[in-house]
Design a protein around this motif. Structure first.
Motif, PDB file in Angstrom:
ATOM      1  N   TYR A  11       0.810  -1.063   0.115  1.00 58.22           N
ATOM      2  CA  TYR A  11      -0.022   0.162   0.050  1.00 58.22           C
ATOM      3  C   TYR A  11       0.994   1.173   0.074  1.00 58.22           C
ATOM      4  O   TYR A  11       1.739   1.309   0.765  1.00 58.22           O
ATOM      5  N   VAL A  12       0.880   2.204  -0.975  1.00 55.91           N
ATOM      6  CA  VAL A  12       1.732   3.200  -1.197  1.00 55.91           C
ATOM      7  C   VAL A  12       0.855   4.467  -0.779  1.00 55.91           C
ATOM      8  O   VAL A  12      -0.124   4.806  -1.274  1.00 55.91           O
ATOM      9  N   LEU A  13       1.326   5.403  -0.095  1.00 53.75           N
ATOM     10  CA  LEU A  13       0.930   6.722   0.098  1.00 53.75           C
ATOM     11  C   LEU A  13       2.137   7.465  -0.570  1.00 53.75           C
ATOM     12  O   LEU A  13       3.274   7.785  -0.140  1.00 53.75           O
ATOM     13  N   LEU A  14       1.456   8.300  -1.566  1.00 55.49           N
ATOM     14  CA  LEU A  14       2.360   9.310  -2.327  1.00 55.49           C
ATOM     15  C   LEU A  14       1.864  10.620  -1.557  1.00 55.49           C
ATOM     16  O   LEU A  14       0.571  11.326  -1.840  1.00 55.49           O
ATOM     17  N   LEU A  15       2.809  11.463  -1.088  1.00 56.14           N
ATOM     18  CA  LEU A  15       2.617  12.702  -0.593  1.00 56.14           C
ATOM     19  C   LEU A  15       3.268  13.791  -1.604  1.00 56.14           C
ATOM     20  O   LEU A  15       4.318  13.525  -1.999  1.00 56.14           O
ATOM     21  N   ARG A  16       2.565  14.627  -1.599  1.00 61.15           N
ATOM     22  CA  ARG A  16       2.821  15.919  -2.340  1.00 61.15           C
ATOM     23  C   ARG A  16       2.839  17.326  -1.912  1.00 61.15           C
ATOM     24  O   ARG A  16       1.960  17.436  -1.168  1.00 61.15           O
ATOM     25  N   GLY A  17       3.960  17.908  -2.178  1.00 62.69           N
ATOM     26  CA  GLY A  17       3.585  19.267  -1.506  1.00 62.69           C
ATOM     27  C   GLY A  17       4.391  19.724  -0.094  1.00 62.69           C
ATOM     28  O   GLY A  17       5.452  19.212   0.154  1.00 62.69           O
ATOM     29  N   SER A  18       3.412  20.082   0.771  1.00 64.86           N
ATOM     30  CA  SER A  18       3.975  20.353   2.262  1.00 64.86           C
ATOM     31  C   SER A  18       2.965  19.616   3.298  1.00 64.86           C
ATOM     32  O   SER A  18       1.778  19.725   3.110  1.00 64.86           O
ATOM     33  N   ALA A  19       3.540  18.903   4.129  1.00 62.67           N
ATOM     34  CA  ALA A  19       2.760  18.209   5.203  1.00 62.67           C
ATOM     35  C   ALA A  19       2.690  19.109   6.549  1.00 62.67           C
ATOM     36  O   ALA A  19       2.777  18.417   7.568  1.00 62.67           O
TER      37      ALA A  19
END
Length: 113
Positions: A11-19
């Motif tokens: 299961y892949v979580l792809l994070l983009r931008g700022s968290a």
């Protein structure tokens, strides 16, 4: 932004931008990924910044076996270095490398040991 991708082995979580301001939502995203029963990979290649709350989420995800995908932004690399966590996380250079690192899926009907 968080995108979810489910592969046969992860299961892949792809994070983009700022968290920085999304810790509550990210907590739910990590919980959803963990509930899948699959190994969790967190793709941070397009994440430019993550605050302390985000780092706590990553630490918790790591405790449940999550691995990271880079390359990491200079900001995130610096945050990991300052907190002494650089060597604690497994960071794969790409999604392909991370998927190859996982054990092969069990054949259908094969009991898990």
């Amino acid at each position: 932004m968080v995108l979810h991708a489910v592969f046969d082995r992860a299961y892949v979580l792809l994070l983009r931008g700022s968290a920085d301001s999304t810790a509550d939502r990210l907590d739910a995203d990590f919980a959803r990924a963990a509930a899948s029963g699959l190994p969790v990979l967190v793709d941070l290649a397009a994440l430019c910044h993550g605050n302390q709350e985000f780092l706590v989420l990553l630490i918790d995800a790591h405790r449940h076996g999550a691995e990271l995908i880079g390359p990491l932004s200079p900001s995130l690399r610096q945050r990991l270095a300052i907190t002494g966590l650089t060597d604690w996380f497994t960071v794969h250079p790409s999604l392909t490398a991370a998927l190859h690192h996982l054990p092969p899926p069990a054949a259908p009907g094969t009991p898990e040991l």
